[in-house]
Enzyme design. Sequence first.
Site, PDB file in Angstrom:
ATOM      1  CB  CYS A 127      -1.026  -0.018   1.131  1.00 34.97           C
ATOM      2  SG  CYS A 127      -2.305   1.232   0.897  1.00 34.97           S
ATOM      3  CG  HIS A 234      -3.804  -3.243   2.923  1.00 33.62           C
ATOM      4  ND1 HIS A 234      -2.805  -2.875   3.803  1.00 33.62           N
ATOM      5  CD2 HIS A 234      -4.268  -2.095   2.378  1.00 33.62           C
ATOM      6  CE1 HIS A 234      -2.673  -1.557   3.796  1.00 33.62           C
ATOM      7  NE2 HIS A 234      -3.552  -1.057   2.941  1.00 33.62           N
ATOM      8  CD  GLU A 236      -1.363  -5.809   5.116  1.00 34.98           C
ATOM      9  OE1 GLU A 236      -1.291  -6.263   3.955  1.00 34.98           O
ATOM     10  OE2 GLU A 236      -1.340  -4.590   5.374  1.00 34.98           O
TER      11      GLU A 236
END
Length: 264
Positions: A127, A234, A236
């Site tokens: 990001c 993202h 994660e």
Amino acid sequence: MPGTYSHPPLKVGVSSCFFHADPTRPLFKGKTLLYAEESMLQWLLENHAIPFLLPRLGPTTSDGISLTGLLRELDGLLLQGGADVAPGSYGETALQEEWGGDPLRDCYERALIKEAMQLQLPILGICRGHQILNVACGGTLWQDTESQCPGTLGHRRWDTYDQNQHQARIIPNSGLAKIYPDQQTIVVNSIHHQAIKDLAPGFQVECRSEPDGIIEAIRWIQDPSYYCVGIQWHPEFQPQRDRERLPREPIMKEFIAAMTAKRG
Ligand code: MN
């Protein structure tokens, strides 16, 4: 599964997010706080890698650790998401006050990126990490895609946050296409209002959102043996097994493989 790994865990430097000194804060009044978002650290741990939150380096004494000394102890660099990149970092002024970003963090991460690239340390930027990678290497950003690129998708929505998603297309024959051989039209989450405008020299675009064409992934191709990748979404924040969006593991596995190869 225990026993799967024959080597000691990899050590990954994670760039810090900053809460700058705030005299009105009840805790750590007037102190600078460095932090990481937890799922990013968990994602590394799940992959036999230990995260190390990287501080800013002050002036070193003869016994102090230098930036080079610090990075030499690590196997890779992971750039976290967070605050906007300051427009001043790519030669612009903020079009709106709230888009001023975090110039101190930019300065800290640019030093990390420059040194890591010099040491050929694998870099994964997520990001903001993807954006600062581009800026550190001479590229620029859109300060706000919605107002500067009319007709773009909603790349950030406060109400749905990490559930906000859109379609994207992996560029054929790119590095991303190699690690996702069966996927071309994909779905990714989206929590950004800045995006890459001019791509920095040395990189190639590997994924664009559809249909608005915003750059969603980049890779360093000047030296194909060196791993340096930026991802606008993202991974994660995704569940380990995400059936709806592009599975996240191939991205981490490639980063891990690059770090393992570098360790030799
Ligand atoms: Mn997006």
